[in-house]
Design an enzyme around this catalytic site. Sequence first.
Site, PDB file in Angstrom:
ATOM      1  N   CYS A   1      15.258  50.130  38.097  1.00  0.00           N
ATOM      2  CA  CYS A   1      16.568  49.976  37.443  1.00  0.00           C
ATOM      3  C   CYS A   1      17.399  48.868  38.063  1.00  0.00           C
ATOM      4  O   CYS A   1      18.324  48.368  37.414  1.00  0.00           O
ATOM      5  CB  CYS A   1      17.322  51.303  37.459  1.00  0.00           C
ATOM      6  SG  CYS A   1      17.872  51.827  39.090  1.00  0.00           S
TER       7      CYS A   1
ATOM      8  N   ARG B   1      31.316  56.072  35.885  1.00  0.00           N
ATOM      9  CA  ARG B   1      30.347  56.108  36.989  1.00  0.00           C
ATOM     10  C   ARG B   1      31.014  56.793  38.171  1.00  0.00           C
ATOM     11  O   ARG B   1      32.043  56.324  38.663  1.00  0.00           O
ATOM     12  CB  ARG B   1      29.908  54.697  37.369  1.00  0.00           C
ATOM     13  CG  ARG B   1      29.184  54.636  38.706  1.00  0.00           C
ATOM     14  CD  ARG B   1      28.500  53.329  38.956  1.00  0.00           C
ATOM     15  NE  ARG B   1      27.323  53.189  38.108  1.00  0.00           N
ATOM     16  CZ  ARG B   1      26.375  52.267  38.287  1.00  0.00           C
ATOM     17  NH1 ARG B   1      26.478  51.402  39.284  1.00  0.00           N
ATOM     18  NH2 ARG B   1      25.345  52.201  37.482  1.00  0.00           N
TER      19      ARG B   1
ATOM     20  N   GLN C   1      20.623  54.535  31.913  1.00  0.00           N
ATOM     21  CA  GLN C   1      19.487  53.747  32.395  1.00  0.00           C
ATOM     22  C   GLN C   1      18.191  54.241  31.767  1.00  0.00           C
ATOM     23  O   GLN C   1      17.319  53.443  31.405  1.00  0.00           O
ATOM     24  CB  GLN C   1      19.400  53.850  33.922  1.00  0.00           C
ATOM     25  CG  GLN C   1      18.262  53.053  34.525  1.00  0.00           C
ATOM     26  CD  GLN C   1      18.492  51.560  34.456  1.00  0.00           C
ATOM     27  OE1 GLN C   1      19.525  51.068  34.879  1.00  0.00           O
ATOM     28  NE2 GLN C   1      17.530  50.818  33.920  1.00  0.00           N
TER      29      GLN C   1
ATOM     30  N   HIS D   1      21.211  59.382  35.761  1.00  0.00           N
ATOM     31  CA  HIS D   1      21.559  58.026  35.276  1.00  0.00           C
ATOM     32  C   HIS D   1      21.023  57.917  33.843  1.00  0.00           C
ATOM     33  O   HIS D   1      20.115  57.141  33.556  1.00  0.00           O
ATOM     34  CB  HIS D   1      20.941  56.986  36.202  1.00  0.00           C
ATOM     35  CG  HIS D   1      21.548  55.616  36.076  1.00  0.00           C
ATOM     36  ND1 HIS D   1      22.567  55.313  35.195  1.00  0.00           N
ATOM     37  CD2 HIS D   1      21.269  54.453  36.749  1.00  0.00           C
ATOM     38  CE1 HIS D   1      22.879  54.034  35.312  1.00  0.00           C
ATOM     39  NE2 HIS D   1      22.120  53.494  36.252  1.00  0.00           N
TER      40      HIS D   1
ATOM     41  N   ARG E   1      19.656  47.634  28.801  1.00  0.00           N
ATOM     42  CA  ARG E   1      20.869  48.430  29.022  1.00  0.00           C
ATOM     43  C   ARG E   1      21.865  48.152  27.896  1.00  0.00           C
ATOM     44  O   ARG E   1      22.511  49.048  27.373  1.00  0.00           O
ATOM     45  CB  ARG E   1      21.517  48.069  30.377  1.00  0.00           C
ATOM     46  CG  ARG E   1      20.719  48.461  31.600  1.00  0.00           C
ATOM     47  CD  ARG E   1      20.597  49.958  31.746  1.00  0.00           C
ATOM     48  NE  ARG E   1      21.882  50.632  31.814  1.00  0.00           N
ATOM     49  CZ  ARG E   1      22.613  50.779  32.933  1.00  0.00           C
ATOM     50  NH1 ARG E   1      22.173  50.310  34.077  1.00  0.00           N
ATOM     51  NH2 ARG E   1      23.763  51.440  32.908  1.00  0.00           N
TER      52      ARG E   1
ATOM     53  N   ASP F   1      12.838  53.376  42.764  1.00  0.00           N
ATOM     54  CA  ASP F   1      14.260  53.036  42.875  1.00  0.00           C
ATOM     55  C   ASP F   1      14.584  52.975  44.367  1.00  0.00           C
ATOM     56  O   ASP F   1      13.776  53.415  45.200  1.00  0.00           O
ATOM     57  CB  ASP F   1      15.104  54.118  42.156  1.00  0.00           C
ATOM     58  CG  ASP F   1      16.593  53.782  42.147  1.00  0.00           C
ATOM     59  OD1 ASP F   1      16.940  52.594  42.295  1.00  0.00           O
ATOM     60  OD2 ASP F   1      17.407  54.716  42.009  1.00  0.00           O
TER      61      ASP F   1
HETATM   62  N1  NVA Z   1      19.782  55.445  42.610  1.00  0.00           N
HETATM   63  C1  NVA Z   1      20.638  54.285  42.661  1.00  0.00           C
HETATM   64  C2  NVA Z   1      20.747  53.660  41.306  1.00  0.00           C
HETATM   65  C3  NVA Z   1      21.568  52.415  41.263  1.00  0.00           C
HETATM   66  C4  NVA Z   1      21.716  51.867  39.874  1.00  0.00           C
HETATM   67  C5  NVA Z   1      21.997  54.658  43.210  1.00  0.00           C
HETATM   68  O1  NVA Z   1      22.518  55.700  42.821  1.00  0.00           O
HETATM   69  O2  NVA Z   1      22.538  53.908  44.013  1.00  0.00           O
HETATM   70  N1   CP Z   2      20.843  49.798  37.202  1.00  0.00           N
HETATM   71  C1   CP Z   2      22.171  49.855  37.359  1.00  0.00           C
HETATM   72  O1   CP Z   2      22.840  50.826  36.981  1.00  0.00           O
HETATM   73  O2   CP Z   2      22.702  48.759  37.962  1.00  0.00           O
HETATM   74  P1   CP Z   2      24.200  48.571  38.438  1.00  0.00           P
HETATM   75  O3   CP Z   2      24.426  49.477  39.631  1.00  0.00           O
HETATM   76  O4   CP Z   2      24.323  47.117  38.805  1.00  0.00           O
HETATM   77  O5   CP Z   2      25.121  48.945  37.318  1.00  0.00           O
END
Ligand code: NVA
Ligand code: CP
Length: 307
Positions: A264, A101, A131, A128, A292, A224
């Site tokens: 998500c 990540r 997801q 993502h 997931r 989101d």
């Molecule tokens: N769009 C959000 C998704 C979190 C799982 C972010 O990148 O923070």
């Molecule tokens: N949806 C998702 O990726 O959640 P986290 O940021 O908690 O991993």
Amino acid sequence: MTRHFLRDDDITPAEQHEILELATSMKADRWRERPLEGPQTVAVIFDKSSTRTRVSFAVGIADLGGQPLIISTANSQLGGKETPSDTARVLERMVAAIVWRTYGQDGLEEMAKNTTVPVVNALSDDFHPCQLLADLLTIREHKGSLAGLTVAFLGDGGSNMAQSYLLAGATAGMHVRVACPPEFAPAQSVVGDARAIAESTGGSVLVTSEPDEALQGADVVVTDTWVSMGKEAEKAERVATFGRYQVDALAMKKAESDAIFLHCLPADRGFEVAPEVIDGPQSVIWDESENRLHAQKALLVWLLQRA
Ligand code: NVA
Ligand code: CP
């Protein structure tokens, strides 16, 4: 050749279908597949915070007979101290796969180019894709199929989730509609890629600034956070701009009466979604969150044994 999963369109429509079928069968028989027996280790690296991704990969890798090694960039040499390519060449000597990540997509690409083990994008600024496998699995469970369904994404069109919906939804043959302020639109290149995929799958792509245009006839409604990780400094501007894209009860009424709602998570109730929607009867967020685990396990089995 080693396959990686850095973007939703790294897999073909047939491969996406195969992974989702595998996820469905593995969900019904949770400990059936043991590709990491040994145990082999999978490195799971985080430059950003996580709850679901961390837990689902850790549990999933253990379910597959392996052991997860959770690495926080803050305590490693990645993140300015060592290049992704050097890190990749060290890790491939010891682990079966790398899950990461991070911020830029370029780091993931550099990592993948320089390693013989699969690299999986566990969220970047742009996409993502893990997801989306979970979301597609969830939609399939509730709607029976994917091709031909209409999905409306409201909010930050340039976010990883919106851009992944464009690519993954088009790959699944869905009609993907993104409603967002023009200044927060998806990248033109992503829209173009999604359109090209949709042409071959029978899906379609629409980007609009009008929420109603996206919502009318939608089978699936998604949103989101308006403030993705890394965008915190823009919070005030974003909250001021995104107000009319909130998914509230009125917005859900404009979709099909049997539409489902996905998010998500983590969610900011009262901002991108009203509590009555996310905590209401059309919301399938807890199935989505559980999926997931199943989707990522199937992805790992596919990458390690079937790709
Ligand atoms: N769009 C959000 C998704 C979190 C799982 C972010 O990148 O923070
Ligand atoms: N949806 C998702 O990726 O959640 P986290 O940021 O908690 O991993």
